[in-house]
Design a protein around this motif. Structure first.
Motif, PDB file in Angstrom:
ATOM      1  N   THR A  15     -66.674 -41.347 -77.763  1.00 28.14           N
ATOM      2  CA  THR A  15     -66.915 -40.043 -78.386  1.00 28.14           C
ATOM      3  C   THR A  15     -67.688 -39.131 -77.447  1.00 28.14           C
ATOM      4  O   THR A  15     -67.415 -37.924 -77.356  1.00 28.14           O
ATOM      5  N   LYS A  16     -68.660 -39.696 -76.718  1.00 27.87           N
ATOM      6  CA  LYS A  16     -69.412 -38.889 -75.753  1.00 27.87           C
ATOM      7  C   LYS A  16     -68.489 -38.352 -74.659  1.00 27.87           C
ATOM      8  O   LYS A  16     -68.593 -37.185 -74.254  1.00 27.87           O
ATOM      9  N   VAL A  17     -67.550 -39.183 -74.200  1.00 26.56           N
ATOM     10  CA  VAL A  17     -66.606 -38.719 -73.175  1.00 26.56           C
ATOM     11  C   VAL A  17     -65.735 -37.591 -73.717  1.00 26.56           C
ATOM     12  O   VAL A  17     -65.493 -36.586 -73.028  1.00 26.56           O
ATOM     13  N   ILE A  18     -65.268 -37.733 -74.965  1.00 28.59           N
ATOM     14  CA  ILE A  18     -64.452 -36.669 -75.567  1.00 28.59           C
ATOM     15  C   ILE A  18     -65.245 -35.369 -75.646  1.00 28.59           C
ATOM     16  O   ILE A  18     -64.735 -34.275 -75.345  1.00 28.59           O
ATOM     17  N   GLN A  19     -66.509 -35.457 -76.025  1.00 27.36           N
ATOM     18  CA  GLN A  19     -67.351 -34.267 -76.108  1.00 27.36           C
ATOM     19  C   GLN A  19     -67.557 -33.635 -74.736  1.00 27.36           C
ATOM     20  O   GLN A  19     -67.542 -32.401 -74.601  1.00 27.36           O
ATOM     21  N   ILE A  20     -67.744 -34.464 -73.728  1.00 30.96           N
ATOM     22  CA  ILE A  20     -67.959 -33.946 -72.378  1.00 30.96           C
ATOM     23  C   ILE A  20     -66.753 -33.140 -71.918  1.00 30.96           C
ATOM     24  O   ILE A  20     -66.884 -32.010 -71.417  1.00 30.96           O
ATOM     25  N   PHE A  21     -65.566 -33.697 -72.084  1.00 30.87           N
ATOM     26  CA  PHE A  21     -64.369 -32.990 -71.627  1.00 30.87           C
ATOM     27  C   PHE A  21     -64.073 -31.764 -72.501  1.00 30.87           C
ATOM     28  O   PHE A  21     -63.581 -30.758 -71.994  1.00 30.87           O
ATOM     29  N   SER A  22     -64.358 -31.852 -73.781  1.00 38.45           N
ATOM     30  CA  SER A  22     -64.116 -30.697 -74.646  1.00 38.45           C
ATOM     31  C   SER A  22     -64.995 -29.517 -74.252  1.00 38.45           C
ATOM     32  O   SER A  22     -64.578 -28.362 -74.331  1.00 38.45           O
ATOM     33  N   ILE A  23     -66.192 -29.813 -73.774  1.00 33.91           N
ATOM     34  CA  ILE A  23     -67.122 -28.750 -73.410  1.00 33.91           C
ATOM     35  C   ILE A  23     -66.872 -28.243 -71.995  1.00 33.91           C
ATOM     36  O   ILE A  23     -66.782 -27.028 -71.759  1.00 33.91           O
ATOM     37  N   ALA A  24     -66.746 -29.169 -71.046  1.00 38.84           N
ATOM     38  CA  ALA A  24     -66.753 -28.781 -69.637  1.00 38.84           C
ATOM     39  C   ALA A  24     -65.369 -28.639 -69.027  1.00 38.84           C
ATOM     40  O   ALA A  24     -65.171 -27.797 -68.151  1.00 38.84           O
ATOM     41  N   GLU A  25     -64.422 -29.453 -69.444  1.00 41.01           N
ATOM     42  CA  GLU A  25     -63.107 -29.433 -68.805  1.00 41.01           C
ATOM     43  C   GLU A  25     -62.034 -29.784 -69.824  1.00 41.01           C
ATOM     44  O   GLU A  25     -61.448 -30.863 -69.793  1.00 41.01           O
ATOM     45  N   PRO A  26     -61.745 -28.867 -70.734  1.00 37.24           N
ATOM     46  CA  PRO A  26     -60.789 -29.183 -71.811  1.00 37.24           C
ATOM     47  C   PRO A  26     -59.385 -29.472 -71.308  1.00 37.24           C
ATOM     48  O   PRO A  26     -58.640 -30.179 -71.979  1.00 37.24           O
ATOM     49  N   LYS A  27     -59.012 -28.967 -70.138  1.00 37.82           N
ATOM     50  CA  LYS A  27     -57.670 -29.245 -69.615  1.00 37.82           C
ATOM     51  C   LYS A  27     -57.455 -30.726 -69.351  1.00 37.82           C
ATOM     52  O   LYS A  27     -56.320 -31.208 -69.358  1.00 37.82           O
TER      53      LYS A  27
ATOM     54  N   LYS B 214     -59.725 -47.013 -75.556  1.00 37.90           N
ATOM     55  CA  LYS B 214     -59.005 -47.738 -76.609  1.00 37.90           C
ATOM     56  C   LYS B 214     -59.764 -47.718 -77.927  1.00 37.90           C
ATOM     57  O   LYS B 214     -59.168 -47.648 -79.011  1.00 37.90           O
ATOM     58  N   ASN B 215     -61.098 -47.767 -77.863  1.00 40.14           N
ATOM     59  CA  ASN B 215     -61.913 -47.852 -79.079  1.00 40.14           C
ATOM     60  C   ASN B 215     -62.324 -46.487 -79.618  1.00 40.14           C
ATOM     61  O   ASN B 215     -63.211 -46.414 -80.479  1.00 40.14           O
ATOM     62  N   MET B 216     -61.730 -45.433 -79.146  1.00 44.61           N
ATOM     63  CA  MET B 216     -62.129 -44.099 -79.609  1.00 44.61           C
ATOM     64  C   MET B 216     -61.730 -43.908 -81.073  1.00 44.61           C
ATOM     65  O   MET B 216     -60.815 -44.565 -81.593  1.00 44.61           O
ATOM     66  N   ASP B 217     -62.410 -42.968 -81.717  1.00 41.55           N
ATOM     67  CA  ASP B 217     -62.074 -42.605 -83.084  1.00 41.55           C
ATOM     68  C   ASP B 217     -60.918 -41.607 -83.036  1.00 41.55           C
ATOM     69  O   ASP B 217     -61.086 -40.476 -82.564  1.00 41.55           O
ATOM     70  N   PRO B 218     -59.697 -41.980 -83.512  1.00 37.19           N
ATOM     71  CA  PRO B 218     -58.565 -41.049 -83.385  1.00 37.19           C
ATOM     72  C   PRO B 218     -58.763 -39.757 -84.175  1.00 37.19           C
ATOM     73  O   PRO B 218     -58.223 -38.723 -83.798  1.00 37.19           O
ATOM     74  N   LEU B 219     -59.531 -39.805 -85.236  1.00 37.97           N
ATOM     75  CA  LEU B 219     -59.775 -38.580 -85.999  1.00 37.97           C
ATOM     76  C   LEU B 219     -60.582 -37.572 -85.188  1.00 37.97           C
ATOM     77  O   LEU B 219     -60.291 -36.365 -85.204  1.00 37.97           O
ATOM     78  N   ILE B 220     -61.600 -38.065 -84.463  1.00 39.81           N
ATOM     79  CA  ILE B 220     -62.382 -37.169 -83.603  1.00 39.81           C
ATOM     80  C   ILE B 220     -61.513 -36.651 -82.470  1.00 39.81           C
ATOM     81  O   ILE B 220     -61.588 -35.464 -82.098  1.00 39.81           O
ATOM     82  N   ALA B 221     -60.670 -37.533 -81.918  1.00 38.61           N
ATOM     83  CA  ALA B 221     -59.791 -37.092 -80.831  1.00 38.61           C
ATOM     84  C   ALA B 221     -58.833 -36.005 -81.313  1.00 38.61           C
ATOM     85  O   ALA B 221     -58.627 -34.993 -80.625  1.00 38.61           O
ATOM     86  N   MET B 222     -58.234 -36.189 -82.488  1.00 43.07           N
ATOM     87  CA  MET B 222     -57.326 -35.175 -83.019  1.00 43.07           C
ATOM     88  C   MET B 222     -58.057 -33.874 -83.295  1.00 43.07           C
ATOM     89  O   MET B 222     -57.511 -32.772 -83.066  1.00 43.07           O
ATOM     90  N   LYS B 223     -59.272 -33.967 -83.763  1.00 45.64           N
ATOM     91  CA  LYS B 223     -60.069 -32.766 -84.032  1.00 45.64           C
ATOM     92  C   LYS B 223     -60.259 -31.932 -82.771  1.00 45.64           C
ATOM     93  O   LYS B 223     -60.094 -30.702 -82.785  1.00 45.64           O
ATOM     94  N   HIS B 224     -60.578 -32.594 -81.664  1.00 42.07           N
ATOM     95  CA  HIS B 224     -60.799 -31.866 -80.405  1.00 42.07           C
ATOM     96  C   HIS B 224     -59.478 -31.409 -79.797  1.00 42.07           C
ATOM     97  O   HIS B 224     -59.441 -30.361 -79.124  1.00 42.07           O
ATOM     98  N   LEU B 225     -58.407 -32.159 -79.995  1.00 47.33           N
ATOM     99  CA  LEU B 225     -57.102 -31.723 -79.490  1.00 47.33           C
ATOM    100  C   LEU B 225     -56.631 -30.453 -80.188  1.00 47.33           C
ATOM    101  O   LEU B 225     -56.022 -29.574 -79.568  1.00 47.33           O
ATOM    102  N   LYS B 226     -56.905 -30.346 -81.467  1.00 46.10           N
ATOM    103  CA  LYS B 226     -56.491 -29.157 -82.203  1.00 46.10           C
ATOM    104  C   LYS B 226     -57.270 -27.921 -81.785  1.00 46.10           C
ATOM    105  O   LYS B 226     -56.798 -26.794 -81.977  1.00 46.10           O
ATOM    106  N   LYS B 227     -58.458 -28.142 -81.217  1.00 43.63           N
ATOM    107  CA  LYS B 227     -59.259 -27.007 -80.758  1.00 43.63           C
ATOM    108  C   LYS B 227     -58.801 -26.460 -79.416  1.00 43.63           C
ATOM    109  O   LYS B 227     -59.249 -25.390 -78.997  1.00 43.63           O
ATOM    110  N   LEU B 228     -57.946 -27.207 -78.718  1.00 34.79           N
ATOM    111  CA  LEU B 228     -57.550 -26.787 -77.380  1.00 34.79           C
ATOM    112  C   LEU B 228     -56.745 -25.500 -77.435  1.00 34.79           C
ATOM    113  O   LEU B 228     -55.872 -25.325 -78.297  1.00 34.79           O
TER     114      LEU B 228
END
Length: 1031
Positions: free
Chosen positions: A654-666, A678-692
């Motif tokens: 989740t921390k990695v997803i937050q880092i990329f969402s803030i600094a390098e969304p591409k 592999k162990n990421m929360d898919p709901l959090i991942a989908m949430k950040h993907l929709k923000k792109l």
């Protein structure tokens, strides 16, 4: 500008108990320390862990007053320049360790003379003095630390003596020297020389020259010979004397003539530098004549006449060559402690003016590495792999060096890549300590000991420095008072206030002392430097990185030490090395500098896992108020690609997803595809993907990432929606942009993703096309693609799934390079033959039928028409069997197939079956073995003979087989009769019609059988005769 840190590199000191005031000091080897005073030399043994660290070993008298002395570990000899009765002598003292008392017997012999005559049984246990006569007085000396050869500097020349051993008998050999080379130099008066591993450095008062001796080179026929070299050297000397007079005449009381400052490096030095010639004098003249000398550095300084200074203030001093060797797969520094054969890795040359010092690389390339600015006039300096120690009148200064940085790059080609890093050679130097000493006169170094000679005169001893004790403490304000008393040891690391000791000082007379100062352990100094760097931790400057880089290089240099043999000490240094890499990785990941990318290699060398690194960094806030720096992003990006065997926890993912969402969304879609996530929360991942924001990035890649995450959640509606947003061709391009959407690596094995498994069931054509696109774009290797389909279909290594066969067929359609084609042919051939021989049906429906392959792929040819006569009706009932047979037949009929190479693979396919017969006949046909094919057809399927002949015997070279092979064979089979009589008769009639049309009447008559019925052949004869009359 040199930065000064108040660190504590010096540990403890002791006073060496000498009988007389020392004039010259040298040391070397494992424990040897020599002190010369007048005509006497005292030898001491220095052992750091002994009860008495410095104990007298022996004392012997010289034949003259010692002017210079040098020790060589190879050969274990001491060489001196001595003066007696205004004459200068060069002598070598051998077997000095056997000197039991000052009155022991001594053997004196001349260099190069036979030793058998002077040898006695007692000579094994007595010291020998070797007289080395020279045509001119020796000025300076140097011993090679590798081979023990001796180099002597004289006016305008250098004389090289090779160390050798003369066998006296089978049990004993005596050390001796042989004069092998003379290097003639024009107008050079050597003040100092240094010799190491074939490199020679020479200094005059204001000139520096470095030479490289090379052997086994091609000698130019026009180059000077041995005799001409000697004559040229003599003429050069005369020319130099002639020029010295005009130069003196040009000078007057009003002008001082100075040379222009000059620096010549490498090839420029060889072409435009001083004149240097070589004269061979050794007995092995053939070997010596193949040697040459190459100047690689010449530098000339100009004295500073802007202020009124004494001439001594402008002289060069402290010339030194420092080698670093590579031995037995490891890098070792200095090379003085081992007699094993070593390969020179790096070589450094140091020399100094009174206020500035220069350090050059001299082995593989000649380049200025560092310039040292001294705060006050220096007297002498000594270079070590870790430090540069400089003495002034009242200070011992310790500077850092870059030798280990240069050697690391010479030893490891992976340095300065994403795998390994090392602080740059151009890193600013710094002074670690300026330690107060009174009356410093000389310095030398070996192992972890610094030898200091002090002579405090009245000008060096103020009234307040009056004490009979020796105290060396770390604060710069501390004074050191000297007097010749018994040795004592004091810690240099005490941080306590010494003001009380200063108040207790009492006056003493001027005196001298010889100190042994021990440097503290590398790990201890490293820890102090790391603690010191913490003062800059929260300040965004380069100071923290600089000090940590110094600590890193310090540990690197210690690991290169050949004396590092204890496993415990080495492991402690390795632990410090890994720790220093981690600290540097932290700095480069947190600080926004142009070298932030170095966080990646330093973290790799530290041995820290990605989990360890992410727990060390500051947490990133979800609201974006704290942005991660470039170094951290660079590290995480690469680690997500490379650390495929490490799985992050859900919190860290989740921390990695937050880092990329803030600094390098591409990069977020790429990050989500890593096996580490592999162990990421898919709901959090989908949430950040929709923000792109789709602007500026690949929309198809975002869609595929959403589809993959939707599968993890189980949201098939979202999956179908995203997959339908783009065409199949765009989806293939998306997979090419991010292959890990389909295939990943884990512990060196190929692992299909959940998305790939879903495509296998729903869209196998898209899956095959995507993997083919990955291969064509070099995103996946051929073997990896094969393994991918096997793992995806759950098959063993030896079982080939139909989806993999579909992939191979798709590769043929894609027209891959020739080297891949032949391999594909063999794969498909083996699979087709195996299925036909075992009547094995494919596990899934093939994606292409034979017609599709023939129409879309040039490698699949049209099946020859006569082959249809060989196909049995039973084989047509099984569609899979018929398709495999047609594909195999079409492949053999294609233009690209090398039939000769596949014959051994046809053994499982028996000719007893119609399928096997057709394949074997096709191979014979492709090999132009038509006679064998006709025999097989006549035996097995005579109905196909005429179609075969019409199709295959059309070429001019094969037309004759109609009457030479086919006609006689058919006649013979008609005579024999049998079940196929009617087929043979029909075939004979067709054959006669073709032959009658091809041959002249006379030739046609000649080939007819003599026992034939005239009425049967008459129509064909009439046709042949009418053909001639019509013509």
């Amino acid at each position: 500008m040199v930065q000064l840190y108040n660190l504590h590199p010096f540990g403890s000191q002791q006073v060496v108990r000498c009988q007389q005031e020392p004039e010259r000091v040298c040391c070397g080897g494992q424990d040897a320390l020599f002190v010369a005073a007048g005509c006497k030399v005292e030898a001491f043994s220095v052992e750091a862990r002994a009860p008495e660290p410095c104990r007298p070993r022996c004392c012997f008298s010289t034949l003259g007053r010692v002017l210079r002395l040098s020790y060589s570990e190879p050969g274990d000899y001491l060489v001196t320049i001595e003066e007696k009765n205004k004459a200068i002598f060069l002598r070598a003292y051998v077997n000095w360790r056997s000197r039991t008392s000052e009155n022991s017997r001594v053997c004196i012999r001349m260099v190069g003379h036979r030793v058998e005559g002077c040898f006695r049984e007692a000579s094994k246990d007595q010291m020998s003095i070797i007289e080395i006569p020279l045509a001119e007085p020796p000025l300076c000396i140097s011993c090679c630390p590798v081979k023990g050869d001796l180099l002597v500097g004289c006016l305008n020349k250098l004389v090289l003596f090779s160390l050798k051993w003369q066998a006296v008998n089978e049990e004993f050999s005596m050390l001796d020297f042989e004069r092998s080379l003379i290097i003639h130099m024009e107008n050079i008066l050597p003040a100092e020389i240094s010799f190491c591993a074939g490199y020679v450095a020479v200094t005059t008062d204001l000139e520096v020259l470095i030479l490289r001796l090379e052997s086994e080179v091609t000698i130019d026929p026009s180059s000077p010979t041995k005799n001409t070299l000697a004559r040229q050297a003599a003429k050069a000397g005369e020319k130099g004397d002639a020029h010295s007079v005009p130069a003196t005449q040009l000078e007057s009381e009003d002008f001082v003539i100075c040379q222009k400052p000059t620096e010549l490096l490498g090839e420029v030095c060889r072409q435009s530098g001083p004149s240097v010639t070589l004269e061979s004098t050794g007995l092995n003249d053939e070997k010596a004549s193949a040697s040459c000398v190459q100047p690689i550095l010449y530098r000339c300084f100009t004295p500073d006449v802007s202020s009124y200074v004494f001439p001594d203030d402008t002289k060069l001093h402290s010339l030194q060559l420092l080698p670093i060797f590579q031995m037995a797969g490891s890098v070792t520094a200095d090379g003085k402690s081992s007699s094993q054969e070593k390969e020179l890795l790096s070589l450094f040359c140091f020399f100094s003016l009174p206020h500035i010092g220069y350090l050059y690389m001299a082995a593989k390339s000649v380049e200025l590495m560092s310039v040292y600015q001294y705060p006050e006039k220096s007297r002498q300096a000594v270079l070590t792999p870790q430090f540069l120690h400089v003495i002034t009148s009242n200070n011992l200064q310790c500077f850092t060096v870059r030798c280990s940085a240069a050697a690391a790059r010479d030893a490891d080609p992976y340095v300065d890549t994403t795998l390994k890093a090392c602080p740059p050679v151009s890193l600013d130097i710094c002074a670690l300590r300026m330690q107060l000493f009174i009356g410093l006169k000389a310095i030398c170094h070996f192992k972890n000991h610094i030898i200091l000679l002090t002579k405090a005169g009245s000008e060096d001893t103020p009234d307040r420095r009056k004490s009979s004790k020796r105290l060396l403490s770390m604060p710069v304000e501390t004074t050191l008072c000297l007097c010749p008393q018994a040795p004592s040891t004091h810690s240099l690391n005490s941080r306590k206030d010494v003001s009380a000791q200063l108040k207790a000082s009492t006056a003493v007379e001027a005196g001298w002392n010889l100190y042994i100062v021990d440097t503290i352990s590398t790990v201890q100094l490293y820890k102090e430097m790391v603690d010191y760097s913490k003062t800059y931790k929260n300040v965004r400057t380069q100071s923290c990185i600089h000090l940590l880089s110094e600590a890193h290089l310090l540990v690197r240099a210690a690991l290169m030490d050949p004396c590092l043999t204890e496993p415990g000490e080495k492991e402690e240094l390795l632990e410090a090395f890994r720790e220093s890499c981690g600290h540097l990785g932290d700095c480069y990941s947190r600080l926004d500098t142009q070298y932030s990318h170095l966080a990646l290699p330093y973290y790799k060398m530290s041995g820290l896992s990605m989990t360890d690194v992410l727990t060390r960094i500051d947490s990133v806030l979800e609201d974006g108020s704290q942005n991660p720096e470039r170094g951290l992003l660079f590290y995480i990006n690469h680690s997500l690609y490379e650390n495929v065997d490490e799985e992050l926890s859900e919190e860290l993912a989740t921390k990695v997803i937050q880092i990329f969402s803030i600094a390098e969304p591409k990069q977020l879609p790429h990050a989500l595809c890593s096996p580490c996530m592999k162990n990421m929360d898919p709901l959090i991942a989908m949430k950040h993907l929709k923000k792109l924001n789709p602007a500026g990035m690949s929309s198809v890649l975002v869609a595929l990432s959403k589809a993959a995450v939707a599968l993890k959640i189980g949201d098939l509606n979202t999956y179908k929606k995203e997959m339908k947003c783009h065409t199949e061709m765009k989806l293939v391009c998306g997979f090419i942009l991010e292959p890990r959407l389909l295939v990943q690596q884990k512990k060196g094995q190929v692992v299909p993703t959940e998305l790939a498994a879903h495509l296998k069931e729903t869209q196998p054509e898209l899956l095959v096309a995507s993997i083919l696109g990955l291969q064509k774009n070099n995103k996946i290797e051929v073997e990896e693609a094969d393994a991918f389909f096997k793992v995806l279909c759950g098959k063993d290594e030896d079982v080939i799934p139909q989806l993999l066969v579909d992939f191979w067929e798709a590769q043929l359609v894609a027209s891959l390079p020739e080297i891949v084609l032949q391999n594909l042919f063999f794969k498909l051939l083996s699979q087709y033959i195996w299925r036909l021989s075992q009547r094995q049906s494919p596990d899934t429906k093939p994606l292409r039928n034979p017609e599709d392959l023939i129409n879309s792929c040039s490698h699949y040819g049209l099946i020859y028409p006569w082959v249809t006569f060989l196909t049995s009706p039973d084989s047509l009932h099984d569609q899979n069997y018929a398709e495999d047979l047609s594909k195999l037949q079409s492949l053999i009929c294609g233009p690209s197939f090398d039939v000769a190479s596949i014959l051994p693979f046809l053994e499982p396919l028996s000719e007893d079956t119609s399928a096997g017969l057709s394949i074997h006949l096709l191979c014979l046909t492709r090999l132009k073995e038509h006679e064998r094919a006709i025999d097989s057809l006549l035996d097995r399927c005579p109905e196909a003979v005429i179609p075969y002949a019409h199709h295959e015997l059309k070429e001019e070279g094969h037309r004759a087989l109609w009457w030479k092979k086919l006609l006689p064979d058919l006649c013979q089979r008609l005579r024999e009769g049998g079940e196929k009589y009617d087929v043979h008769l029909s075939s004979l009639k067709e054959t006669l019609a073709v032959v009658a049309a091809e041959l002249e009447l006379r030739d046609f008559l000649n080939i007819l059988p003599e026992d034939g019925t005239a009425a049967f052949f008459l129509p064909y004869l009439l046709y042949s005769s009418r053909k001639k009359s019509i013509t």
